[in-house]
Design a protein around this motif. Structure first.
Motif, PDB file in Angstrom:
ATOM      1  N   CYS A   1      13.231  67.287  29.656  1.00 21.35           N
ATOM      2  CA  CYS A   1      14.212  66.755  30.611  1.00 21.35           C
ATOM      3  C   CYS A   1      14.902  65.538  30.011  1.00 21.35           C
ATOM      4  O   CYS A   1      14.243  64.597  29.558  1.00 21.35           O
ATOM      5  N   GLY A   2      16.222  65.533  30.047  1.00 18.41           N
ATOM      6  CA  GLY A   2      16.986  64.393  29.562  1.00 18.41           C
ATOM      7  C   GLY A   2      17.036  63.265  30.577  1.00 18.41           C
ATOM      8  O   GLY A   2      16.454  63.358  31.664  1.00 18.41           O
ATOM      9  N   SER A   3      17.757  62.214  30.222  1.00 15.97           N
ATOM     10  CA  SER A   3      17.889  61.041  31.097  1.00 15.97           C
ATOM     11  C   SER A   3      18.350  61.446  32.493  1.00 15.97           C
ATOM     12  O   SER A   3      19.385  62.103  32.642  1.00 15.97           O
TER      13      SER A   3
ATOM     14  N   SER B   1      17.310  69.444  27.259  1.00 13.17           N
ATOM     15  CA  SER B   1      18.494  68.913  27.938  1.00 13.17           C
ATOM     16  C   SER B   1      18.690  67.451  27.564  1.00 13.17           C
ATOM     17  O   SER B   1      17.735  66.768  27.171  1.00 13.17           O
ATOM     18  N   ASN B   2      19.915  66.995  27.696  1.00 16.68           N
ATOM     19  CA  ASN B   2      20.170  65.568  27.488  1.00 16.68           C
ATOM     20  C   ASN B   2      21.371  65.122  28.309  1.00 16.68           C
ATOM     21  O   ASN B   2      22.141  65.939  28.803  1.00 16.68           O
ATOM     22  N   ALA B   3      21.463  63.818  28.463  1.00 14.47           N
ATOM     23  CA  ALA B   3      22.670  63.206  29.025  1.00 14.47           C
ATOM     24  C   ALA B   3      23.542  62.831  27.836  1.00 14.47           C
ATOM     25  O   ALA B   3      23.029  62.359  26.818  1.00 14.47           O
ATOM     26  N   ALA B   4      24.846  63.054  27.946  1.00 11.94           N
ATOM     27  CA  ALA B   4      25.712  62.813  26.787  1.00 11.94           C
ATOM     28  C   ALA B   4      27.091  62.352  27.217  1.00 11.94           C
ATOM     29  O   ALA B   4      27.527  62.596  28.347  1.00 11.94           O
TER      30      ALA B   4
HETATM   31  O1  LIG Z   1      17.134  61.360  26.895  1.00 16.28           O
HETATM   32  P1  LIG Z   1      18.616  61.458  26.808  1.00 16.28           P
HETATM   33  O2  LIG Z   1      19.085  61.867  25.464  1.00 16.28           O
HETATM   34  O3  LIG Z   1      19.189  62.334  27.886  1.00 16.28           O
HETATM   35  O4  LIG Z   1      19.144  59.981  27.074  1.00 16.28           O
HETATM   36  C1  LIG Z   1      20.502  59.557  26.931  1.00 16.28           C
HETATM   37  C2  LIG Z   1      20.694  58.927  25.553  1.00 16.28           C
HETATM   38  C3  LIG Z   1      20.164  57.527  25.770  1.00 16.28           C
HETATM   39  O5  LIG Z   1      18.765  57.512  25.681  1.00 16.28           O
HETATM   40  C4  LIG Z   1      20.548  57.207  27.160  1.00 16.28           C
HETATM   41  C5  LIG Z   1      21.880  56.514  27.193  1.00 16.28           C
HETATM   42  O6  LIG Z   1      22.317  56.279  28.485  1.00 16.28           O
HETATM   43  O7  LIG Z   1      20.674  58.474  27.844  1.00 16.28           O
END
Ligand SMILES: O=P(O)(O)O[C@@H]1C[C@H](O)[C@@H](CO)O1
Length: 304
Positions: free
Chosen positions: A54-56, A138-141
């Motif tokens: 799970c992403g952010s 998944s990630n936040a981007a």
């Molecule tokens: O874990 P993810 O890749 O979704 O987190 C994104 C990248 C940084 O850690 C953070 C930036 O807001 O969110």
């Protein structure tokens, strides 16, 4: 709370004891020790066919796991612990649509305290030990492609791993043959059949879904407009701070991967524009889109 305060607060459910050890991710016997420590937490056999990261702000995907066995990272000797807001820090075992899954409700990033890409990707090796053959990551981007809007989902069809190109591959220095091939191929790293399945699921749900190239920078600072322009020029559609090293380790383990980015903000290409990105904004968009993302993941799993 402003973003800088959030990053120094611990909103995670679990705080590890001060002497919480963290293993050497390049020692295969250490990996087996962590796996045994996880097995020792429960008195039922643990196994899974699908791994989920799970992403952010996307921990809500983990909330879809049925009959979950919840193991906080802080309770696993040797396992890293995350302090990034929006990452709960639990390993979940259970089912989604009748399939056995293991879900990382929270991941590690190379910019975190005492982290490196190999340690960040250690949980992928752990999930492999529990039997996963497929991984959904998944990630936040930030969106670079001009067609993207806040809350869009982008299937990752390929990646540019900037830290890896600069000598920070999670595979560097591995010498135990049990890890698998050092010279891992990234051909079809984001599996074409799984991407086609995801597209079919999105069409059936009448969801907006894009495909594109994901670029990973080292973070934790967000990218400058000049850097965003550089990434656009080299063909990136979305940018983030995770995922590539996890997929590389998964491919080394022979795991088939599906990856997607949730576009939580639009990356700024114009230095004259005053656009400030914040982690709070990232989490806010993830909160709004989380249910859609988790329903998407569940339907993909149901159709696998
Ligand atoms: O874990 P993810 O890749 O979704 O987190 C994104 C990248 C940084 O850690 C953070 C930036 O807001 O969110």
């Amino acid at each position: 709370m402003v973003a800088s305060d959030m990053l120094h607060s611990n909103n995670n459910t679990h705080v590890p004891p001060p002497d919480h050890p963290v293993i050497n991710p390049k020692n295969y016997d250490d990996l087996l020790t962590v796996v045994s420590a996880i097995r020792a937490q429960v008195d039922v056999p643990l196994e899974a066919e699908i791994g989920i990261i799970c992403g952010s702000g996307l921990g809500v995907i983990g909330d879809q796991v049925e009959n979950p066995i919840v193991i906080p990272y802080s309770k696993i000797p040797g396992f890293p612990v995350t302090n990034v807001p929006g990452h709960k820090g639990n390993l979940l075992f259970g089912t989604i649509a009748g399939k056995k899954v293991v879900c990382m409700q929270g991941r590690f990033h190379p910019y975190e305290h005492q982290m490196n890409t190999a340690l960040c990707a250690l949980p992928v090796r752990v999930m492999h030990q529990f039997g996963i053959k497929t991984m959904i990551v998944s990630n936040a981007a930030g969106g670079i492609n001009k067609n993207f809007q806040y809350g869009d989902l982008m299937l990752i069809k390929d990646h540019i791993f900037l830290p890896g190109l600069a000598g920070h591959s999670p595979l560097i220095g591995l010498k135990d043959p049990r890890y698998g091939r050092l010279f891992t191929s990234l051909h079809d790293a984001y599996n074409k059949d799984l991407r086609n399945l995801a597209i079919a699921v999105a069409n059936a749900k009448k969801m907006r879904l894009f495909e594109g190239v994901f670029v990973m920078s080292g973070g934790p600072q967000y990218e400058s407009p000049a850097e965003v322009n550089m990434f656009k020029t080299v063909g990136a559609d979305a940018l983030g701070m995770s995922t590539c090293h996890e997929v590389i380790v998964a491919r080394q383990c022979g795991i088939t991967c599906l990856g997607f980015s949730l576009i939580t903000n639009i990356a700024n290409l114009n230095v004259e524009n005053s656009v400030e990105v914040s982690h709070a904004e990232v989490l806010e968009t993830a909160k709004e889109a989380g249910e859609r993302a988790s329903s998407f993941v569940c339907d993909i799993i149901a159709n696998m």
